[in-house]
Design a protein around this motif. Structure first.
Motif, PDB file in Angstrom:
ATOM      1  N   GLU A  95       0.819  -1.209   0.000  1.00 36.12           N
ATOM      2  CA  GLU A  95       0.000   0.000   0.000  1.00 36.12           C
ATOM      3  C   GLU A  95       0.855   1.262   0.000  1.00 36.12           C
ATOM      4  O   GLU A  95       0.486   2.272  -0.610  1.00 36.12           O
ATOM      5  N   TRP A 121       0.007   0.278  -3.824  1.00 35.14           N
ATOM      6  CA  TRP A 121      -0.466  -1.084  -4.078  1.00 35.14           C
ATOM      7  C   TRP A 121       0.370  -1.805  -5.128  1.00 35.14           C
ATOM      8  O   TRP A 121      -0.162  -2.503  -6.000  1.00 35.14           O
ATOM      9  N   THR A 135      -7.921  -2.241  -5.790  1.00 34.23           N
ATOM     10  CA  THR A 135      -6.924  -1.187  -5.597  1.00 34.23           C
ATOM     11  C   THR A 135      -6.881  -0.132  -6.701  1.00 34.23           C
ATOM     12  O   THR A 135      -6.444   0.987  -6.461  1.00 34.23           O
ATOM     13  N   ARG A 150      -4.833  -0.225  -9.150  1.00 39.00           N
ATOM     14  CA  ARG A 150      -3.461  -0.176  -9.648  1.00 39.00           C
ATOM     15  C   ARG A 150      -3.378  -0.782 -11.055  1.00 39.00           C
ATOM     16  O   ARG A 150      -3.965  -1.830 -11.326  1.00 39.00           O
ATOM     17  N   CYS A 170      -6.168   7.926   0.293  1.00 40.02           N
ATOM     18  CA  CYS A 170      -6.676   7.222  -0.878  1.00 40.02           C
ATOM     19  C   CYS A 170      -5.691   7.372  -2.029  1.00 40.02           C
ATOM     20  O   CYS A 170      -5.447   8.489  -2.507  1.00 40.02           O
ATOM     21  N   TYR A 171      -5.111   6.255  -2.471  1.00 37.10           N
ATOM     22  CA  TYR A 171      -4.189   6.302  -3.599  1.00 37.10           C
ATOM     23  C   TYR A 171      -4.960   6.442  -4.902  1.00 37.10           C
ATOM     24  O   TYR A 171      -6.129   6.063  -5.013  1.00 37.10           O
ATOM     25  N   SER A 215     -12.346   3.038  -5.791  1.00 33.63           N
ATOM     26  CA  SER A 215     -11.372   3.615  -4.866  1.00 33.63           C
ATOM     27  C   SER A 215     -11.300   2.697  -3.653  1.00 33.63           C
ATOM     28  O   SER A 215     -12.306   2.075  -3.283  1.00 33.63           O
ATOM     29  N   PHE A 216     -10.119   2.640  -3.031  1.00 35.37           N
ATOM     30  CA  PHE A 216      -9.954   1.763  -1.855  1.00 35.37           C
ATOM     31  C   PHE A 216      -9.224   2.545  -0.765  1.00 35.37           C
ATOM     32  O   PHE A 216      -8.055   2.304  -0.462  1.00 35.37           O
ATOM     33  N   ARG A 228      -7.935   4.077   2.815  1.00 32.07           N
ATOM     34  CA  ARG A 228      -7.573   3.572   4.144  1.00 32.07           C
ATOM     35  C   ARG A 228      -8.063   4.566   5.189  1.00 32.07           C
ATOM     36  O   ARG A 228      -7.883   5.774   5.039  1.00 32.07           O
ATOM     37  N   GLN A 281      -6.789  -7.410   4.109  1.00 32.91           N
ATOM     38  CA  GLN A 281      -5.927  -6.247   4.333  1.00 32.91           C
ATOM     39  C   GLN A 281      -4.926  -6.607   5.425  1.00 32.91           C
ATOM     40  O   GLN A 281      -5.118  -7.574   6.161  1.00 32.91           O
ATOM     41  N   HIS A 300     -10.012  -0.343   5.698  1.00 33.53           N
ATOM     42  CA  HIS A 300     -10.304   0.264   4.414  1.00 33.53           C
ATOM     43  C   HIS A 300     -11.780   0.112   4.077  1.00 33.53           C
ATOM     44  O   HIS A 300     -12.517  -0.573   4.774  1.00 33.53           O
ATOM     45  N   ARG A 347     -14.115  -0.188   0.109  1.00 36.12           N
ATOM     46  CA  ARG A 347     -14.121  -0.046  -1.349  1.00 36.12           C
ATOM     47  C   ARG A 347     -15.379   0.685  -1.765  1.00 36.12           C
ATOM     48  O   ARG A 347     -16.487   0.335  -1.351  1.00 36.12           O
TER      49      ARG A 347
END
Length: 484
Positions: free
Chosen positions: A197, A201, A234, A236, A392-393, A401-402, A404, A446, A452, A454
């Motif tokens: 993370e 990710w 994620t 990614r 949020c990355y 979105s995932f 934390r 996780q 987290h 989603r």
């Protein structure tokens, strides 16, 4: 108390009782109850609608179907329309031509009939041509199995690979819970590898090596590696160099690479591009005998979002003819996938091209959906990052979105007292206060001590500001209530 029924839970398969699928779990059931309350008693809750941000189901949240796809499906399902004079005024010329081509491939031109268990040959030909155009390497229609979305294909592979609990499958954490559920149902061992993370990710080869070594030291026979690209939950998108490392890892360790590529059309980061693992492996010079690779695709995601049509396929490469016979046997047990889904799977891999009558309208519809999804992803990312204790990355791809959440100790204690995970506690409170349905991170897996949720990026763009406003107000009140 004694049950009024002759059968009890003790009579059921324990694997069924053990598996879980949080995306349609208890919180969604509760949301449906609230929705019924709103229908029967308007004003009974502090919101006027339920917003289902728990599942990648685009059309249920207002996304319109692609016109060309639906025209072809309509003509195939009702071929008598092709003989009517008014049809040429109502349907584009290329949708009529495509429907005729498809119907000529179907016995008796009837979409209500069973097909070949692997899927209609002409449709597999179209998909193979689309794969070849995408990757620049040959594709064989005999390697393609048409399925009711990607999920049955995943189950088929788990059936094929898992013989006992001693057989293990490497899966990412966090992961789409189809994988953990299907491994459990088929009696295998889920071997977690953690995405990093802190670096957005990323998938680290050293983590794969460590988890594989540990599993083998416990006597687990590790059969395959699952990679989801673009990532769910994620977002990614893997870099090409990273994909090359993954291919080399699977080749060296003798693992089947199970590539979930259902979000291949959903890439929003300007510096990222989707490459199939088939393209990567062939560009590295690896052929059929070097690596066993299964690629999954679906008509449910992308810009099409046709979840209810249940169209999908897997490309099954690098396996002996004897193994191919066994996967064909599994496909035959299910007779065939639905014909409308088969047609749709062929259409997403062979959409209108330059010069076709519907090309401009098709391109406009596709571009409008994808550009709107990119904007929605950015708005939600910024909104989540503005909240106290939330990180949020960037969603580089997929539909989610995932974020934390760093929850206050008081909230964690309240969750323990309620006998639920802290992020599930947060999601329940969010639903009851706002009508927004998200899935807690504990449903995807996780790292211990992190929390987290989603959230899909699928609500229509005009509704995003209201969602952000509701979310922001709820989060502030939640943190104020449980701070200190």
């Amino acid at each position: 108390m004694a049950s009024d029924y002759s059968s009890t839970l003790d009579d059921l398969n324990p694997k069924v009782l053990k598996c879980a699928y949080a995306i349609r779990g208890e919180i969604v059931t509760h949301a449906q109850i609230l929705q019924q309350d709103l229908t029967e008693n308007p004003g009974s809750h502090p919101f006027n609608e339920i917003l289902y941000c728990n599942i990648g189901n685009p059309h249920s949240l207002g996304q319109k179907p692609i016109t060309f796809f639906r025209e072809v499906l309509a003509l195939c399902d009702h071929p008598l329309l092709l003989d009517r004079s008014e049809t040429k005024a109502l349907f584009s010329a290329d949708s009529i031509e495509r429907a005729i081509q498809i119907l000529d491939q179907i016995p008796c031109r009837a979409t209500g009939a069973y097909s070949h268990s692997q899927g209609i040959k002409g449709l597999r030909d179209k998909i193979a041509s689309g794969i070849e155009a995408r990757d620049g390497f040959p594709a064989d229609p005999n390697d393609i199995f048409l399925t009711d979305g990607a999920s049955p294909a995943v189950h088929m592979m788990m059936q094929l690979l898992i013989g006992s609990e001693n057989d293990g499958i490497l899966c990412p954490i966090p992961q789409y819970p189809l994988y953990s559920a299907s491994i459990t149902l088929h009696g295998g061992t889920h071997i977690s590898y953690y995405l990093d993370e802190e670096t957005g990710w990323a998938l680290e080869i050293s983590e794969l090596e460590n988890q594989l070594k540990t599993a083998r030291s416990r006597g687990v026979n590790v059969k395959a590696l699952v990679v989801i690209n673009p990532g769910n939950p994620t977002g990614r998108v893997l870099a090409e160099a990273n994909q090359r490392e993954i291919v080399e890892f699977c080749r060296k360790e003798g693992l089947v690479l199970l590539a979930d590529e259902v979000y291949q059309e959903n890439v929003y980061a300007p510096d990222k591009q989707f490459y199939s693992f088939k393209k990567i492996s062939r560009s590295m010079g690896f052929g059929e005998k070097d690596i066993s690779l299964v690629s999954f695709h679906s008509a449910s995601k992308g810009y099409y979002g046709e979840c209810g049509k249940r169209g999908g396929y897997m490309e099954f490469t690098g396996f002996s003819p004897e193994i191919r016979e066994q996967i064909y046997k599994l496909a035959s047990v299910n007779l065939c996938s639905n014909i409308s889904g088969q047609i749709l799977a062929s259409l997403i891999m062979s959409p209108p091209k330059v010069g076709d009558e519907s090309y401009e309208s098709f391109s406009a519809e596709k571009d409008a959906i994808l550009s709107s999804l990119a904007r929605r992803a950015k708005i939600l990312e910024d909104a989540f990052n503005s909240l106290e204790g939330v990180t949020c990355y960037k969603a580089e791809g997929a539909l989610y979105s995932f974020p934390r959440i760093n929850l206050p100790d008081k909230a964690i204690k309240a969750a323990e007292e309620a006998k639920t995970a802290p992020d599930a506690f947060y999601a329940w409170r969010l639903l009851n206060a706002t009508g927004i349905v998200v899935v807690s991170g504990s449903g995807f897996g996780q790292r211990a001590g992190t929390w987290h949720f989603r959230c899909t990026i699928l609500p229509q763009e005009e509704k995003i500001p209201a969602i952000v406003s509701r979310f922001t107000q709820f989060h502030k009140q939640f943190m104020d209530e449980f701070r200190g």
